[in-house]
Each structure stands twice: as C-alpha cells, then as structure tokens.
Design a protein around this motif. Structure first.
Motif, PDB file in Angstrom:
ATOM      1  N   PHE A 117       0.815  -1.214   0.000  1.00 39.16           N
ATOM      2  CA  PHE A 117       0.000   0.000   0.000  1.00 39.16           C
ATOM      3  C   PHE A 117       0.855   1.273   0.000  1.00 39.16           C
ATOM      4  CE2 PHE A 117      -3.156  -2.995   2.049  1.00 39.16           C
ATOM      5  CZ  PHE A 117      -3.920  -3.123   0.901  1.00 39.16           C
ATOM      6  N   ASP A 118       2.178   1.140   0.151  1.00 42.07           N
ATOM      7  CA  ASP A 118       3.105   2.260   0.016  1.00 42.07           C
ATOM      8  C   ASP A 118       3.738   2.317  -1.371  1.00 42.07           C
ATOM      9  OD1 ASP A 118       2.949   3.702   2.357  1.00 42.07           O
ATOM     10  OD2 ASP A 118       4.678   2.762   3.317  1.00 42.07           O
ATOM     11  N   ALA A 119       3.346   1.445  -2.275  1.00 43.55           N
ATOM     12  CA  ALA A 119       4.027   1.345  -3.566  1.00 43.55           C
ATOM     13  C   ALA A 119       3.791   2.583  -4.433  1.00 43.55           C
ATOM     14  CB  ALA A 119       3.563   0.095  -4.312  1.00 43.55           C
ATOM     15  N   PRO A 120       4.810   3.049  -5.142  1.00 35.94           N
ATOM     16  CA  PRO A 120       4.659   4.212  -6.026  1.00 35.94           C
ATOM     17  C   PRO A 120       3.646   3.970  -7.138  1.00 35.94           C
ATOM     18  CG  PRO A 120       6.982   3.719  -5.647  1.00 35.94           C
ATOM     19  CD  PRO A 120       6.200   2.569  -5.095  1.00 35.94           C
ATOM     20  N   TYR A 121       2.829   4.950  -7.368  1.00 33.69           N
ATOM     21  CA  TYR A 121       1.836   4.956  -8.441  1.00 33.69           C
ATOM     22  C   TYR A 121       0.921   3.731  -8.412  1.00 33.69           C
ATOM     23  CZ  TYR A 121       4.410   8.980 -10.073  1.00 33.69           C
ATOM     24  OH  TYR A 121       5.006  10.214 -10.155  1.00 33.69           O
ATOM     25  N   LEU A 122       0.623   3.270  -7.209  1.00 28.80           N
ATOM     26  CA  LEU A 122      -0.361   2.206  -7.054  1.00 28.80           C
ATOM     27  C   LEU A 122      -1.774   2.738  -7.288  1.00 28.80           C
ATOM     28  CD1 LEU A 122      -1.207  -0.663  -6.168  1.00 28.80           C
ATOM     29  CD2 LEU A 122      -1.134   0.145  -3.791  1.00 28.80           C
ATOM     30  N   GLY A 160      -1.523  11.563   3.131  1.00 26.63           N
ATOM     31  CA  GLY A 160      -1.110  12.607   2.204  1.00 26.63           C
ATOM     32  C   GLY A 160      -0.558  12.026   0.920  1.00 26.63           C
ATOM     33  N   THR A 161      -0.394  12.901  -0.061  1.00 29.91           N
ATOM     34  CA  THR A 161       0.196  12.536  -1.341  1.00 29.91           C
ATOM     35  C   THR A 161       1.613  13.091  -1.390  1.00 29.91           C
ATOM     36  OG1 THR A 161      -1.961  12.538  -2.431  1.00 29.91           O
ATOM     37  CG2 THR A 161      -0.018  12.749  -3.842  1.00 29.91           C
ATOM     38  N   ARG A 162       2.560  12.230  -1.706  1.00 30.76           N
ATOM     39  CA  ARG A 162       3.968  12.599  -1.635  1.00 30.76           C
ATOM     40  C   ARG A 162       4.434  13.231  -2.949  1.00 30.76           C
ATOM     41  NH1 ARG A 162       5.932   9.534   3.105  1.00 30.76           N
ATOM     42  NH2 ARG A 162       8.089  10.070   2.611  1.00 30.76           N
ATOM     43  N   ASN A 222       8.062  14.089   0.213  1.00 26.04           N
ATOM     44  CA  ASN A 222       7.185  13.949   1.375  1.00 26.04           C
ATOM     45  C   ASN A 222       5.815  14.510   1.026  1.00 26.04           C
ATOM     46  OD1 ASN A 222       7.876  12.898   4.147  1.00 26.04           O
ATOM     47  ND2 ASN A 222       9.778  14.016   3.735  1.00 26.04           N
ATOM     48  N   PRO A 223       4.808  14.242   1.840  1.00 26.15           N
ATOM     49  CA  PRO A 223       3.534  14.929   1.662  1.00 26.15           C
ATOM     50  C   PRO A 223       3.679  16.419   1.965  1.00 26.15           C
ATOM     51  CG  PRO A 223       3.272  12.946   2.990  1.00 26.15           C
ATOM     52  CD  PRO A 223       4.745  13.216   2.884  1.00 26.15           C
ATOM     53  N   ILE A 224       2.799  17.216   1.402  1.00 25.20           N
ATOM     54  CA  ILE A 224       2.882  18.670   1.551  1.00 25.20           C
ATOM     55  C   ILE A 224       2.833  19.115   3.015  1.00 25.20           C
ATOM     56  CG2 ILE A 224       1.574  20.792   1.106  1.00 25.20           C
ATOM     57  CD1 ILE A 224       1.150  19.636  -1.759  1.00 25.20           C
ATOM     58  N   PRO A 225       1.948  18.574   3.877  1.00 20.55           N
ATOM     59  CA  PRO A 225       1.979  19.004   5.282  1.00 20.55           C
ATOM     60  C   PRO A 225       3.328  18.753   5.958  1.00 20.55           C
ATOM     61  CG  PRO A 225      -0.094  17.915   4.820  1.00 20.55           C
ATOM     62  CD  PRO A 225       0.787  17.675   3.623  1.00 20.55           C
ATOM     63  N   THR A 226       4.008  17.676   5.584  1.00 20.77           N
ATOM     64  CA  THR A 226       5.328  17.394   6.146  1.00 20.77           C
ATOM     65  C   THR A 226       6.373  18.352   5.578  1.00 20.77           C
ATOM     66  OG1 THR A 226       4.732  15.060   6.384  1.00 20.77           O
ATOM     67  CG2 THR A 226       7.070  15.601   6.499  1.00 20.77           C
ATOM     68  N   ILE A 227       6.288  18.645   4.287  1.00 19.42           N
ATOM     69  CA  ILE A 227       7.186  19.631   3.683  1.00 19.42           C
ATOM     70  C   ILE A 227       7.038  20.967   4.405  1.00 19.42           C
ATOM     71  CG2 ILE A 227       7.614  20.966   1.583  1.00 19.42           C
ATOM     72  CD1 ILE A 227       6.774  18.400   0.028  1.00 19.42           C
ATOM     73  N   ALA A 228       5.797  21.312   4.759  1.00 20.53           N
ATOM     74  CA  ALA A 228       5.555  22.570   5.474  1.00 20.53           C
ATOM     75  C   ALA A 228       6.118  22.524   6.886  1.00 20.53           C
ATOM     76  CB  ALA A 228       4.059  22.868   5.505  1.00 20.53           C
ATOM     77  N   THR A 242       4.702  15.524  -8.312  1.00 22.94           N
ATOM     78  CA  THR A 242       4.847  14.176  -8.869  1.00 22.94           C
ATOM     79  C   THR A 242       3.734  13.238  -8.409  1.00 22.94           C
ATOM     80  OG1 THR A 242       6.325  13.672  -7.020  1.00 22.94           O
ATOM     81  CG2 THR A 242       7.354  14.335  -9.094  1.00 22.94           C
ATOM     82  N   GLY A 243       3.203  13.451  -7.216  1.00 23.98           N
ATOM     83  CA  GLY A 243       2.124  12.614  -6.697  1.00 23.98           C
ATOM     84  C   GLY A 243       2.439  11.132  -6.739  1.00 23.98           C
ATOM     85  N   HIS A 244       3.669  10.766  -6.412  1.00 25.62           N
ATOM     86  CA  HIS A 244       4.124   9.396  -6.643  1.00 25.62           C
ATOM     87  C   HIS A 244       3.619   8.388  -5.607  1.00 25.62           C
ATOM     88  CE1 HIS A 244       7.214  11.602  -4.370  1.00 25.62           C
ATOM     89  NE2 HIS A 244       7.384  10.476  -3.699  1.00 25.62           N
ATOM     90  N   MET A 245       3.205   8.863  -4.453  1.00 26.91           N
ATOM     91  CA  MET A 245       2.591   7.961  -3.471  1.00 26.91           C
ATOM     92  C   MET A 245       1.364   8.632  -2.875  1.00 26.91           C
ATOM     93  SD  MET A 245       5.599   6.254  -1.132  1.00 26.91           S
ATOM     94  CE  MET A 245       6.961   5.318  -1.821  1.00 26.91           C
TER      95      MET A 245
END
Length: 336
Positions: A117-122, A160-162, A222-228, A242-245
């Motif tokens: 469930f952590d896989a990229p572009y799943l 979040g979306t990474r 990272n997700p946007i809240p974490t980047i913030a 990129t929305g990769h995860m």
C-alpha cells in the motif's frame, strides 16, 4: 474485530513520519489530551508525528468526541514519546500498549503484502485509494496480518500525497539523474528513488533539512503538510507535483491490547474510527490545497505543475511488479 476502513469514513459527517525518534531519559511522556472521564477505560495511542500534525489535531479530538458517553477515552502520545512505529507495534502485540499508528512499510514486517500500500503509483487518485482500502483485497490482507501477528487494523487514515522537492525543476526521471535523493531506509522507498531517477540516499527525516542545506542531499520527497512542518521550502527551490505515493497510515490494536473493553465499547471505538478517518482526511486535504496556494501566491517555493506523471507511472509499471512478491497484486489494484 473487523477493521473500519477509509471508504466508510467518507459517508461520515464532515470530516513515514519516518525518522522521528523516541524521547529518552527518565521523564514521563507529557500527556497531550485532557484527563480521562471518571471510570472511563483509557486507551493510549502512540504515534510518531508532530503534535501539530492532523493525526493529533484532527483525528484524536474526533475520536474522543465520538466516544463521549461510551466509557472509553483516547490519550494520545505524539512525537514517538512511547516509541518508534516498530516499537509501538511490538507493544500492541504484547498488550502493553493499547493503540498505535503505523505506516504500511512497518506493518509489512509482519505481513509483506501490507507494504504494497506504500508502492509508487499504485493509486490513480485519493478516491481509488479509498476504494481499495475499503475493498476485498485490503480486507484479506489485513485479516492475514491479524492471523500472523495479532495486529488488528481498526482504521486507515489518509496521510497525504507525496511530492518531490529539489533545487532544479523535475519533470522526468532524467532531471534527477545523478542527484542525491533522500529516502527513508526501506526497500520500497529505495525502489521509489530508482523510479524517480535519483540516487537513493537513506537518511532520517530529522536530518533531512540540514542535509539539504549543506548539500549532502539534493532532493527529497514527502507529503505537503510534512514539507511545510519541516520547512523544506527554505532549502529547496521547487515543489514538483509528482504525486508518486498516495499514502495512508493504519490505526492498530490487538485482542490483547483491547481486552479491557466490553463488546459495546469495542463497537463504540469502531464507530468512532469512522468519524476520525473522515476528520483526518479533510484536514490533510485542506492543508495540501492551502499550502500550495499560499506558496504559489507568495513565491515561497516554485510550484512545478509541468511534471510528466505518465512517464513516472510507466517507470513504476516496469520496475515494481518484478521486484516484489506482491507484484501481481500491485498490477491488479493499479489496473482495477
């Protein structure tokens, strides 16, 4: 106990992280919620996120609001006060801790398919994420997790979306070629770095800001809240969408950890998870949208919308299925 998944939460009323370390020393962890009502069963909830994270500010109040009058109270301990994700899961298994929040990669130690469930572009989007975690595939995987470990997934909360931040714009994998790309130290994240085109550089989240500042690493994700919250916009020039995860975290208990609850209280806790999942999703999505809008208007960090997401999706399709034992399941979900 059947787990409450994210899809059910959408019908409710309005609704990795990795790298934080536990507190040390002899001081008792500071409790971050009010005292439990008299005669209530107090359930301690351990998570690694900052006290300002929506898991703490939205999820926990929602849980206690829904549990009012049930005789159950959630006392949350953020910032790894009771241990890391791995340590908290061990405590839940033994019954020495009631509840913990953990990501799929950590639960994958107990049941490898959960890590998928952590896989990229799943997932195509958040709704696809919700449908999958509310569907029969997740149901079967979580049942296997409980059988193997005793860990019972009570709810999945949208985390979040990474996205990738960098010194230069990233539109395809060629733009990250030769760049030192910070990742958590887990196999799936190392594969993600290959997909994105960077040279994987495992590093604790707590060290990433300094690493970017000093040039030890060139980019991170990272997700946007974490980047913030980590203020990466101070040491990076571009936020590349990129929305990769599209990622969730799981709230887990066990029969041993929840043995003090009556059947009625267990049912109340399960229902409270519905409201909390919805509350966290709303808070995360609001933060994702508001930060991007704020940064774009203020020029805090350049927002790169010109990302060839299909290019990255195709690279994931070429690399992931043959690299992990759940590759066929990855294809089934991705194409479903």
């Amino acid at each position: 106990m059947k787990h409450q998944r994210v899809g059910t939460a959408l019908a409710a009323a309005t609704i990795m992280t990795l790298g934080l370390s536990a507190c040390v020393g002899n001081e008792a962890p500071e409790q971050t919620t009010t005292s439990a009502p008299e005669d209530a069963v107090e359930l301690r909830l351990s998570h690694v996120y900052d006290p300002s994270h929506p898991v703490q500010t939205c999820g926990v109040p929602s849980l206690n609001g829904a549990l009012e009058g049930s005789g159950v109270f959630i006392n949350a301990f953020p910032a790894a006060q009771l241990g890391s994700e791995a340590e908290s899961l061990e405590q839940v298994v033994t019954g020495s801790l009631e509840l913990a929040v953990a990501g799929p990669s950590f639960l994958g130690v107990w049941e490898p398919n959960v890590a998928m469930f952590d896989a990229p572009y799943l997932f195509r989007d958040i709704d696809h994420f919700v449908e999958t975690l509310d569907g029969p595939v997740a149901d079967e995987i979580f049942a296997s997790l409980k059988e193997e470990s005793g860990l019972d997934v009570l709810s999945t909360w949208y985390y979040g979306t990474r996205h990738v931040t960098s010194k230069e714009p990233v539109s395809t994998s060629a733009d990250l070629a030769g760049k030192k790309f910070r990742t958590p130290d887990a196999p799936l994240y190392l594969a993600m770095a290959d997909i994105m085109g960077g040279a994987a550089t495992p590093m604790a989240l707590s060290e990433a800001y300094l690493g970017l500042q000093q040039g030890t690493i060139d980019a991170q994700e990272n997700p946007i809240p974490t980047i913030a919250s980590q203020r990466f916009y101070e040491v990076q020039d571009y936020l590349n969408l990129t929305g990769h995860m599209i990622q969730g975290v799981m709230i887990v208990g066990s029969d041993a950890s929840l043995s003090a609850l009556s059947d009625e209280q267990r049912a109340a806790l399960q229902e409270a998870m519905v409201d909390a999942s919805a509350a966290v999703r709303e808070c995360i999505e609001d933060e994702e949208a508001s930060f991007v809008e704020e940064w774009r208007e203020a020029g805090t960090i350049q927002i790169n919308d010109d990302v060839d997401v299909e290019h990255f999706r195709q690279r994931a399709l070429e690399m992931i299925p043959n690299s992990f034992e759940w590759g066929d399941l990855y294809l089934e979900i991705r194409e479903g």
